[in-house]
Design a protein around this motif. Structure first.
Motif, short mmCIF file in Angstrom:
data_model
loop_
_atom_site.label_atom_id
_atom_site.label_comp_id
_atom_site.label_asym_id
_atom_site.label_seq_id
_atom_site.Cartn_x
_atom_site.Cartn_y
_atom_site.Cartn_z
N HIS A 157 -0.39 -5.71 11.78
CA HIS A 157 -0.72 -4.46 11.11
C HIS A 157 -2.03 -4.62 10.35
CE1 HIS A 157 3.13 -2.55 11.97
NE2 HIS A 157 3.75 -3.63 11.57
N ALA A 158 -2.73 -3.50 10.18
CA ALA A 158 -4.00 -3.54 9.46
C ALA A 158 -3.81 -3.76 7.97
CB ALA A 158 -4.77 -2.24 9.69
N THR A 159 -2.65 -3.33 7.46
CA THR A 159 -2.40 -3.43 6.02
C THR A 159 -0.97 -3.89 5.75
OG1 THR A 159 -1.71 -1.11 5.93
CG2 THR A 159 -4.03 -1.59 5.40
N VAL A 160 -0.78 -4.45 4.56
CA VAL A 160 0.55 -4.66 3.99
C VAL A 160 0.73 -3.58 2.93
CG1 VAL A 160 2.03 -6.20 2.64
CG2 VAL A 160 0.50 -7.16 4.39
N ILE A 161 1.84 -2.85 3.01
CA ILE A 161 2.12 -1.78 2.05
C ILE A 161 3.06 -2.33 0.97
CG2 ILE A 161 2.99 0.56 1.70
CD1 ILE A 161 0.54 0.43 3.52
N LEU A 162 2.57 -2.39 -0.25
CA LEU A 162 3.40 -2.85 -1.36
C LEU A 162 4.26 -1.69 -1.87
CD1 LEU A 162 0.77 -4.87 -3.44
CD2 LEU A 162 2.34 -5.72 -1.69
N ASP A 163 5.13 -2.00 -2.84
CA ASP A 163 5.89 -0.94 -3.50
C ASP A 163 5.07 -0.38 -4.66
OD1 ASP A 163 6.08 -3.00 -5.36
OD2 ASP A 163 8.27 -3.15 -5.28
N GLY A 164 5.69 0.45 -5.48
CA GLY A 164 5.03 1.02 -6.64
C GLY A 164 5.66 0.54 -7.92
N ALA A 165 5.53 1.32 -8.97
CA ALA A 165 6.03 0.90 -10.28
C ALA A 165 7.54 0.78 -10.28
CB ALA A 165 5.59 1.92 -11.33
N LEU A 166 8.02 -0.26 -10.94
CA LEU A 166 9.46 -0.43 -11.13
C LEU A 166 9.92 0.31 -12.39
CD1 LEU A 166 12.16 -1.79 -10.31
CD2 LEU A 166 11.46 -3.75 -11.70
N VAL B 215 -12.56 -4.76 -5.98
CA VAL B 215 -12.25 -5.12 -4.60
C VAL B 215 -13.54 -5.45 -3.83
CG1 VAL B 215 -11.45 -4.21 -2.38
CG2 VAL B 215 -10.06 -3.90 -4.43
N LYS B 216 -14.55 -4.64 -4.02
CA LYS B 216 -15.83 -4.88 -3.33
C LYS B 216 -16.41 -6.24 -3.72
CE LYS B 216 -17.07 0.04 -3.09
NZ LYS B 216 -17.99 1.09 -3.57
N PRO C 78 -7.36 -12.67 1.85
CA PRO C 78 -6.97 -11.26 1.83
C PRO C 78 -7.07 -10.70 0.41
CG PRO C 78 -5.41 -12.55 3.12
CD PRO C 78 -6.31 -13.54 2.44
N ILE C 79 -7.51 -9.47 0.29
CA ILE C 79 -7.66 -8.83 -1.02
C ILE C 79 -6.48 -7.89 -1.24
CG2 ILE C 79 -9.15 -7.46 -2.52
CD1 ILE C 79 -10.38 -10.11 -1.54
N ILE C 80 -5.90 -7.98 -2.43
CA ILE C 80 -4.76 -7.14 -2.81
C ILE C 80 -5.19 -6.19 -3.91
CG2 ILE C 80 -3.90 -8.86 -4.46
CD1 ILE C 80 -1.06 -8.03 -3.63
N VAL C 81 -4.74 -4.93 -3.83
CA VAL C 81 -5.05 -3.97 -4.88
C VAL C 81 -3.86 -3.03 -5.06
CG1 VAL C 81 -6.23 -2.43 -3.23
CG2 VAL C 81 -6.70 -2.22 -5.68
N TYR C 82 -3.40 -2.92 -6.29
CA TYR C 82 -2.38 -1.92 -6.61
C TYR C 82 -2.61 -1.39 -8.02
CZ TYR C 82 0.34 -6.25 -7.93
OH TYR C 82 0.78 -7.47 -8.40
N PRO C 83 -3.42 -0.33 -8.07
CA PRO C 83 -3.83 0.24 -9.35
C PRO C 83 -2.79 1.22 -9.90
CG PRO C 83 -4.89 1.41 -7.59
CD PRO C 83 -4.06 0.33 -6.94
N ALA D 6 -13.60 -1.68 1.74
CA ALA D 6 -14.20 -2.68 0.85
C ALA D 6 -13.61 -4.06 1.06
CB ALA D 6 -14.03 -2.25 -0.61
N GLY D 7 -12.53 -4.15 1.83
CA GLY D 7 -11.96 -5.46 2.14
C GLY D 7 -10.51 -5.64 1.79
N ALA D 8 -9.87 -4.66 1.14
CA ALA D 8 -8.47 -4.81 0.75
C ALA D 8 -7.56 -4.63 1.96
CB ALA D 8 -8.10 -3.80 -0.33
N LYS D 9 -6.61 -5.54 2.10
CA LYS D 9 -5.64 -5.48 3.19
C LYS D 9 -4.21 -5.31 2.69
CE LYS D 9 -8.60 -6.20 6.57
NZ LYS D 9 -9.84 -6.11 5.79
N ILE D 10 -3.99 -5.53 1.39
CA ILE D 10 -2.66 -5.38 0.80
C ILE D 10 -2.78 -4.30 -0.27
CG2 ILE D 10 -0.73 -6.53 -0.34
CD1 ILE D 10 -3.30 -8.80 1.01
#
Length: 321
Positions: free
Chosen positions: A17-26, A246-247, A256-261, A293-297
């Motif tokens: 897959h092109a991306t890993v999809i994380l969850d959101g806020a707990l 991320v950039k 791999p770059i991870i981002v979850y804002p 910009a390079g984020a995959k997660i």
């Protein structure tokens, strides 16, 4: 302590897959389930009072398309529970319970009809290791100024890390880390468990600096050759700053770059309140910029929910069908 060599679940998903999809806020979702988190233990309070709510939130995210559940251990520490009169052994059991709850929710979901459609990978469990500042519950995870030694940080983090690994987490999530020194401590502890992977995610002062003022570029360079770091990135930051970071990270590392804002609102650490407006549309649209910009997660942090993750999953996974 010896550990069994594990696979890297992030790498496994990115092979197909092109991306890993994380969850959101707990915490945001626990509150929507009626949990009271006005407490220094924050979401960890729910471990004691209503663990079923944690399982329900994990399940909601899996059904929304998340490849990963981040455990309720962000603010679950031996010291934090100790202030409640919970002895160390019981505190360790509670910390392990965060992994058990996520794994049980994952396994139950995986048995649901349709859960394995479209070549979906079995979701993995990321054990949250929040910063020392989260235990202080005074907003210092956004400053990184603790006034304690490296040795004290090691002593604080080691028991929880060991408990989470023993409980069977697939990967560790060193998240909302505000301090370069604390990141060094966490990575040094990771070396004690050679078969274990972790992601390393910083909180930000602005788009080019983490919370303690260290340049994002320097963080990327410092950890770019760490084989146990499965991804590096940022979380719990406003969308514009996260995008800039991320950039920069992508320019200085091949990891791999991870981002979850956050959702777009702004957190006031002194009043423990959120202000401004949610920017769900911007959040989803901006995922294109993060990817380019390079984020995959990619996922969400505070004030995001299953609807955000559903939108991310629909956006990215439907492209692959």
């Amino acid at each position: 302590m010896s550990t069994q060599v594990k696979h890297n679940p992030i790498e496994a998903i990115l092979r197909t897959h092109a991306t890993v999809i994380l969850d959101g806020a707990l915490a945001t979702e626990l509150e929507s389930h009626g949990c009271d988190l006005d407490d220094p233990l924050w979401s960890a309070r729910t471990l004691i009072e209503n663990p079923g709510a944690i399982s329900a939130v994990h399940t909601d995210y899996f059904r929304a398309g998340a490849d990963c559940a981040i455990t309720a251990s962000y603010q679950a520490t031996v010291e934090g529970f100790g202030k409640r009169g919970i002895v160390e052994g019981e505190a360790i059991d509670l910390i392990k319970q965060t992994v058990f709850l996520a794994k049980e929710a994952r396994d139950s979901f995986w048995d649901e009809e349709g859960s394995r459609d479209n070549g979906r990978h079995k979701p993995f469990v990321a054990a949250s290791v929040g910063p020392y500042g989260a235990y202080l519950a005074d907003g210092s995870e956004y400053r990184g100024e603790y006034g304690i030694s490296k040795e004290e940080l090691v002593a604080f983090h080691r028991p929880r890390i060991q408990a989470l690994i023993e409980a069977g987490a697939d990967v560790l999530a060193f998240e909302t880390i505000p301090s370069f020194e604390e990141a060094e401590v966490l990575v040094s502890l990771l070396h004690e468990y050679p078969g274990v992977y972790a992601w390393l995610s910083f909180s930000l002062r602005d788009g080019s600096r983490i919370s303690d003022g260290t340049r994002v570029a320097d963080c990327a360079l410092a950890f770019k050759d760490e084989e146990q770091i499965a991804a590096i990135g940022v979380n719990c930051a406003p969308i514009p700053e996260a995008t800039e970071a991320v950039k920069i990270l992508h320019q200085h590392t091949d990891q791999p770059i991870i981002v979850y804002p956050n959702s777009g609102e702004t957190y006031d650490a002194e009043t423990k309140t959120w202000h401004g407006e949610e920017a769900c549309g911007s959040f989803i649209d901006q995922s294109d910029a993060w990817f380019e910009a390079g984020a995959k997660i990619i996922g969400g942090c505070c004030r995001t929910g299953p609807s955000h993750i559903q939108d991310l999953s629909d956006k990215w996974r439907k492209r692959e069908i």
